[in-house]
Write a protein that holds these residues in place. Sequence first.
Motif, PDB file in Angstrom:
ATOM      1  N   PHE A  95      10.704  -8.915   1.871  1.00 29.33           N
ATOM      2  CA  PHE A  95      10.009  -9.462   2.913  1.00 29.33           C
ATOM      3  C   PHE A  95      10.399 -11.065   2.821  1.00 29.33           C
ATOM      4  O   PHE A  95      10.664 -11.579   4.091  1.00 29.33           O
ATOM      5  N   ALA A  96      11.136 -11.253   2.281  1.00 24.91           N
ATOM      6  CA  ALA A  96      12.117 -12.848   2.073  1.00 24.91           C
ATOM      7  C   ALA A  96      13.293 -12.938   2.594  1.00 24.91           C
ATOM      8  O   ALA A  96      13.875 -11.873   2.348  1.00 24.91           O
ATOM      9  N   TRP A  97      13.324 -13.694   3.366  1.00 24.68           N
ATOM     10  CA  TRP A  97      15.033 -14.175   3.438  1.00 24.68           C
ATOM     11  C   TRP A  97      15.547 -15.757   3.253  1.00 24.68           C
ATOM     12  O   TRP A  97      14.805 -16.348   3.301  1.00 24.68           O
ATOM     13  N   THR A 157       9.299 -15.647   4.304  1.00 30.05           N
ATOM     14  CA  THR A 157       8.523 -13.799   5.047  1.00 30.05           C
ATOM     15  C   THR A 157       9.066 -14.209   6.503  1.00 30.05           C
ATOM     16  O   THR A 157       8.447 -14.884   7.128  1.00 30.05           O
ATOM     17  N   LEU A 158       9.828 -12.855   6.620  1.00 33.07           N
ATOM     18  CA  LEU A 158       9.772 -12.746   8.368  1.00 33.07           C
ATOM     19  C   LEU A 158       9.817 -11.257   8.412  1.00 33.07           C
ATOM     20  O   LEU A 158      10.461 -10.628   7.660  1.00 33.07           O
ATOM     21  N   TYR A 159       9.920 -11.168  10.154  1.00 33.93           N
ATOM     22  CA  TYR A 159      10.343  -9.468  10.434  1.00 33.93           C
ATOM     23  C   TYR A 159      11.881  -9.682  10.688  1.00 33.93           C
ATOM     24  O   TYR A 159      11.624 -11.018  11.937  1.00 33.93           O
ATOM     25  N   ASP A 160      12.839  -8.870  10.195  1.00 37.68           N
ATOM     26  CA  ASP A 160      13.437  -8.587  11.151  1.00 37.68           C
ATOM     27  C   ASP A 160      12.840  -8.457  12.809  1.00 37.68           C
ATOM     28  O   ASP A 160      14.447  -8.779  13.277  1.00 37.68           O
ATOM     29  N   TYR A 175       0.909  -8.103  -4.417  1.00 33.71           N
ATOM     30  CA  TYR A 175       2.902  -8.926  -4.148  1.00 33.71           C
ATOM     31  C   TYR A 175       3.923  -9.385  -4.727  1.00 33.71           C
ATOM     32  O   TYR A 175       4.644  -9.983  -4.730  1.00 33.71           O
ATOM     33  N   GLN A 176       4.356  -7.655  -5.652  1.00 40.55           N
ATOM     34  CA  GLN A 176       5.467  -7.893  -6.271  1.00 40.55           C
ATOM     35  C   GLN A 176       6.774  -7.706  -5.377  1.00 40.55           C
ATOM     36  O   GLN A 176       7.997  -8.118  -5.535  1.00 40.55           O
ATOM     37  N   GLU A 177       6.217  -7.036  -4.509  1.00 37.28           N
ATOM     38  CA  GLU A 177       8.004  -7.061  -3.388  1.00 37.28           C
ATOM     39  C   GLU A 177       8.045  -8.406  -2.697  1.00 37.28           C
ATOM     40  O   GLU A 177       8.930  -8.594  -2.264  1.00 37.28           O
ATOM     41  N   VAL A 178       7.004  -9.723  -2.273  1.00 35.90           N
ATOM     42  CA  VAL A 178       7.186  -9.916  -1.678  1.00 35.90           C
ATOM     43  C   VAL A 178       7.821 -11.636  -2.662  1.00 35.90           C
ATOM     44  O   VAL A 178       8.620 -11.806  -1.813  1.00 35.90           O
ATOM     45  N   PHE A 223       8.781 -19.903   0.992  1.00 41.63           N
ATOM     46  CA  PHE A 223       7.334 -19.323   0.945  1.00 41.63           C
ATOM     47  C   PHE A 223       6.266 -20.165   1.915  1.00 41.63           C
ATOM     48  O   PHE A 223       5.027 -19.970   1.177  1.00 41.63           O
ATOM     49  N   ALA A 224       6.765 -20.538   2.629  1.00 39.67           N
ATOM     50  CA  ALA A 224       5.407 -21.999   3.439  1.00 39.67           C
ATOM     51  C   ALA A 224       5.607 -22.102   4.958  1.00 39.67           C
ATOM     52  O   ALA A 224       4.689 -22.246   5.307  1.00 39.67           O
TER      53      ALA A 224
END
Length: 212
Positions: free
Chosen positions: A203-205, A146-149, A27-30, A114-115
């Motif tokens: 991952f995070a925006w 977190t979301l996807y572009d 989860y380091q990148e998250v 993050f929820a």
Amino acid sequence: MGREFIGTFEKWAEVYDQTVAGGDQEYQEVFKNYHSILEQVSAHAKGHVLEFGVGTGNLTQILIDHGLSVVGIEPSEKMREKAKEKIAGITLIDGDFLDFPIPDHPIDTIVSSFAFHHLTDDEKEEAIEKYSRLLSINGRIVFADTLYDNEIEKIKVHQWAKKNGFSHLLKDLRTEYYPLRQTLYTAFRKHHLVPYFKQLNKFAWLIIADKK
């Protein structure tokens, strides 16, 4: 409405702070630049703040340190206990993104970190509609999540997690409801909120939506 993840939240309560600090390689990148991300959320908050998904209270503490008045909503009893251990006098309520007691004062900012991805897309829109009505004039939503572009990036992220052997993270990506950026954009605009998106790590925006 995210309540199906309560068991996960209860387990995460014991390791969440260690994980966001980089203690779990999967989860380091998250959570990369986690503290900076929370600081950015707080920097855009104003007035009376309603926080959803308080967790262990990390964002709450920063908001309070910045002189903001905060009411926290958190469905996990163990998470609430962790937050109360950290922050004396914290105002915490058992509730979730859709089912919560409405404060008896105006709400200027709604925040979360993050929820929000624990809601389905339909539930996210339902929540956004509710928040738009609840916010004061010129109020705003400020989320770090977190979301996807786009769909291509979604596929790439899943492939990356699988390639690196991050089985727990890959399970999260497949079972939680990470939205597409366009889906959130459409929901915000439909309910009279003008959104702004800024990617902060893989991952995070940062998501800011102003009521107009």
